[in-house]
Design a protein around this motif. Structure first.
Motif, mmCIF file in Angstrom:
data_model
loop_
_atom_site.group_PDB
_atom_site.id
_atom_site.type_symbol
_atom_site.label_atom_id
_atom_site.label_comp_id
_atom_site.label_asym_id
_atom_site.label_seq_id
_atom_site.Cartn_x
_atom_site.Cartn_y
_atom_site.Cartn_z
ATOM 1 N N LEU A 179 0.816 -1.218 0.000
ATOM 2 C CA LEU A 179 0.000 0.000 0.000
ATOM 3 C C LEU A 179 0.850 1.268 0.000
ATOM 4 O O LEU A 179 0.384 2.316 0.424
ATOM 5 C CB LEU A 179 -0.935 -0.004 1.204
ATOM 6 C CG LEU A 179 -2.029 -1.080 1.213
ATOM 7 C CD1 LEU A 179 -2.844 -1.007 2.498
ATOM 8 C CD2 LEU A 179 -2.944 -0.927 0.002
ATOM 9 N N THR A 181 1.575 3.191 -2.279
ATOM 10 C CA THR A 181 1.009 4.246 -3.133
ATOM 11 C C THR A 181 -0.404 4.638 -2.695
ATOM 12 O O THR A 181 -1.092 5.353 -3.431
ATOM 13 C CB THR A 181 0.976 3.798 -4.604
ATOM 14 O OG1 THR A 181 0.180 2.603 -4.711
ATOM 15 C CG2 THR A 181 2.378 3.524 -5.120
ATOM 16 N N ALA A 182 -0.816 4.195 -1.519
ATOM 17 C CA ALA A 182 -2.163 4.520 -1.041
ATOM 18 C C ALA A 182 -2.360 6.028 -0.955
ATOM 19 O O ALA A 182 -1.448 6.767 -0.580
ATOM 20 C CB ALA A 182 -2.396 3.887 0.333
ATOM 21 N N SER A 183 -3.564 6.480 -1.316
ATOM 22 C CA SER A 183 -3.833 7.920 -1.321
ATOM 23 C C SER A 183 -4.963 8.319 -0.379
ATOM 24 O O SER A 183 -5.226 9.507 -0.204
ATOM 25 C CB SER A 183 -4.185 8.376 -2.744
ATOM 26 O OG SER A 183 -5.302 7.645 -3.235
ATOM 27 N N THR A 184 -5.645 7.324 0.222
ATOM 28 C CA THR A 184 -6.728 7.624 1.157
ATOM 29 C C THR A 184 -6.561 6.791 2.420
ATOM 30 O O THR A 184 -5.974 5.701 2.402
ATOM 31 C CB THR A 184 -8.106 7.318 0.547
ATOM 32 O OG1 THR A 184 -8.231 5.916 0.321
ATOM 33 C CG2 THR A 184 -8.292 8.070 -0.766
ATOM 34 N N ASN A 186 -8.907 5.273 3.964
ATOM 35 C CA ASN A 186 -9.726 4.063 3.903
ATOM 36 C C ASN A 186 -8.939 2.857 3.389
ATOM 37 O O ASN A 186 -9.242 1.713 3.742
ATOM 38 C CB ASN A 186 -10.943 4.297 3.005
ATOM 39 C CG ASN A 186 -11.930 5.260 3.635
ATOM 40 O OD1 ASN A 186 -11.949 5.435 4.848
ATOM 41 N ND2 ASN A 186 -12.757 5.896 2.807
ATOM 42 N N GLN A 187 -7.935 3.102 2.564
ATOM 43 C CA GLN A 187 -7.134 2.006 2.019
ATOM 44 C C GLN A 187 -6.277 1.324 3.091
ATOM 45 O O GLN A 187 -5.776 0.229 2.875
ATOM 46 C CB GLN A 187 -6.230 2.522 0.894
ATOM 47 C CG GLN A 187 -6.979 2.948 -0.359
ATOM 48 C CD GLN A 187 -6.046 3.549 -1.400
ATOM 49 O OE1 GLN A 187 -5.894 4.773 -1.475
ATOM 50 N NE2 GLN A 187 -5.412 2.696 -2.186
ATOM 51 N N LEU A 188 -6.126 1.970 4.232
ATOM 52 C CA LEU A 188 -5.303 1.403 5.306
ATOM 53 C C LEU A 188 -6.118 0.565 6.283
ATOM 54 O O LEU A 188 -5.590 0.102 7.294
ATOM 55 C CB LEU A 188 -4.591 2.532 6.064
ATOM 56 C CG LEU A 188 -3.768 3.503 5.213
ATOM 57 C CD1 LEU A 188 -3.041 4.492 6.118
ATOM 58 C CD2 LEU A 188 -2.784 2.762 4.323
ATOM 59 N N GLU A 189 -7.409 0.364 5.962
ATOM 60 C CA GLU A 189 -8.262 -0.455 6.821
ATOM 61 C C GLU A 189 -7.724 -1.884 6.894
ATOM 62 O O GLU A 189 -7.195 -2.418 5.910
ATOM 63 C CB GLU A 189 -9.692 -0.458 6.269
ATOM 64 C CG GLU A 189 -10.709 -1.131 7.159
ATOM 65 C CD GLU A 189 -10.953 -0.355 8.440
ATOM 66 O OE1 GLU A 189 -11.055 -0.995 9.496
ATOM 67 O OE2 GLU A 189 -11.019 0.893 8.366
ATOM 68 N N GLN A 191 -5.107 -2.974 8.305
ATOM 69 C CA GLN A 191 -3.654 -3.106 8.334
ATOM 70 C C GLN A 191 -3.163 -3.246 9.779
ATOM 71 O O GLN A 191 -3.829 -2.806 10.721
ATOM 72 C CB GLN A 191 -2.993 -1.878 7.685
ATOM 73 C CG GLN A 191 -3.261 -1.762 6.197
ATOM 74 C CD GLN A 191 -2.731 -2.954 5.422
ATOM 75 O OE1 GLN A 191 -1.524 -3.237 5.453
ATOM 76 N NE2 GLN A 191 -3.618 -3.657 4.737
ATOM 77 N N ILE A 261 -1.216 10.078 1.969
ATOM 78 C CA ILE A 261 -2.662 9.892 2.040
ATOM 79 C C ILE A 261 -3.339 11.226 2.312
ATOM 80 O O ILE A 261 -2.689 12.192 2.677
ATOM 81 C CB ILE A 261 -3.043 8.875 3.147
ATOM 82 C CG1 ILE A 261 -2.566 9.378 4.512
ATOM 83 C CG2 ILE A 261 -2.449 7.506 2.849
ATOM 84 C CD1 ILE A 261 -3.070 8.561 5.665
#
Length: 304
Positions: A179, A181-184, A186-189, A191, A261
């Motif tokens: 992740l 390159t995650a930008s939000t 919510n994408q880290l849910e 983890q 993010i």
């Protein structure tokens, strides 16, 4: 008969050594003399401070309470003696300071270099810990002062606070994390995270902020050392909240990177924290001044 320093030292030694024999050997006095000293102290207090059991000698409830105060008194005497010695010997002596790893990475190296140059005969004891442990050590007289992110409103009646500098923080991951390159947020849910063991201070504030934003971090590792956190992150997919200064640190070697993010973390305010109404020895005052100078230097360099 009044309570003497020898009485306090006797109780402290017996409590730490666990026996009259070991304590008398440590103090260089006979066992009967040490026993008399303890008995004199108990007579003064009107209670039993020690009790014998199958494991040797231990403190009673009254002994535990009295020992905490005895340690503070002995520490204050040591600090007073050290302060006078510093003035007589041109600031020879020692300073005990506590801080988090972020301070050690950012402003400490330059301050330590100046301190060593100005006071080559002095010693600096540096303890790296989280807020709760540092405040407890300061409270017990084990530290001269500390630098951390404690909330002044929670401790203002007990300590003096002086804002020193701020550090920007970010969520970090290893450079080849899935992740990265995650930008939000919510994408880290779902983890896993690495966080320090603390019930107050900056990280507790951020943890609350993440939960309010809909993220409930699953903490896999609790660790109070930044170096250890970095090594764990290199070998796992765990995330952590760390100072952005790590991105330029040789210790990091770009193995971990901040995530871009859509969440801006508030800067952490670091304070010089001292016990209220307690005079600081000259050497401690000199060291605090060096921290102020380096803090101002950082501020000027960040503007230009």
């Amino acid at each position: 008969m009044s309570v003497k320093m020898t009485h306090l030292r006797a109780l402290k030694e017996v409590a730490e050594r666990g026996s009259i024999r070991a304590a008398s050997r440590s103090m260089g006095i006979s066992q009967p003399a040490l026993t008399r000293s303890i008995k004199d102290l108990e007579n003064q207090m009107g209670v039993s401070l020690l009790e014998r059991n199958s494991h040797g000698i231990s403190l009673t409830v009254y002994g535990e309470y009295f020992l905490n105060h005895a340690k503070l008194i002995l520490k204050e005497l040591e600090l007073a003696q050290d302060g006078i010695r510093q003035q007589l010997e041109k600031f020879n002596g020692s300073v005990s300071i506590g801080m988090g790893g972020s301070v050690a990475l950012s402003i400490l190296p330059q301050v330590a270099a100046w301190f060593r140059k100005d006071f080559p005969e002095a010693r600096m004891y540096i303890y790296e810990e989280q807020v709760d442990a540092l405040l407890n050590s300061l409270r017990n007289g084990e530290l001269d002062f500390c630098i951390n992110t404690a909330n002044p409103e929670m401790h203002n009646g007990e300590f003096d606070f002086e804002a020193l500098f701020t550090l920007d923080y970010a969520i970090f991951a290893r450079k080849d994390h899935p992740l990265v390159t995650a930008s939000t947020l919510n994408q880290l849910e779902n983890q896993n995270w690495i966080l320090p063991i603390t019930r107050s201070g900056y990280h507790q504030k951020i943890l609350h902020m993440l939960k309010e934003s809909g993220l409930n971090p699953e903490v896999s590792f609790y660790i109070n050392n930044i170096s250890g956190a970095i090594e764990l992150m290199k070998k796992t997919d765990c995330l952590s909240v760390l100072p952005r200064v790590l991105n330029q640190s040789e210790q990091n070697d770009h193995a971990i990177v901040p995530l871009n993010i859509g969440l801006s973390l508030p800067p952490a305010v670091y304070y010089i924290v001292c016990r209220k109404n307690r005079p600081l020895p000259p050497l401690v005052q000199k060291l605090i001044h060096l921290f102020r100078v380096q803090s101002q230097t950082r501020k000027r360099s960040s503007v230009t």
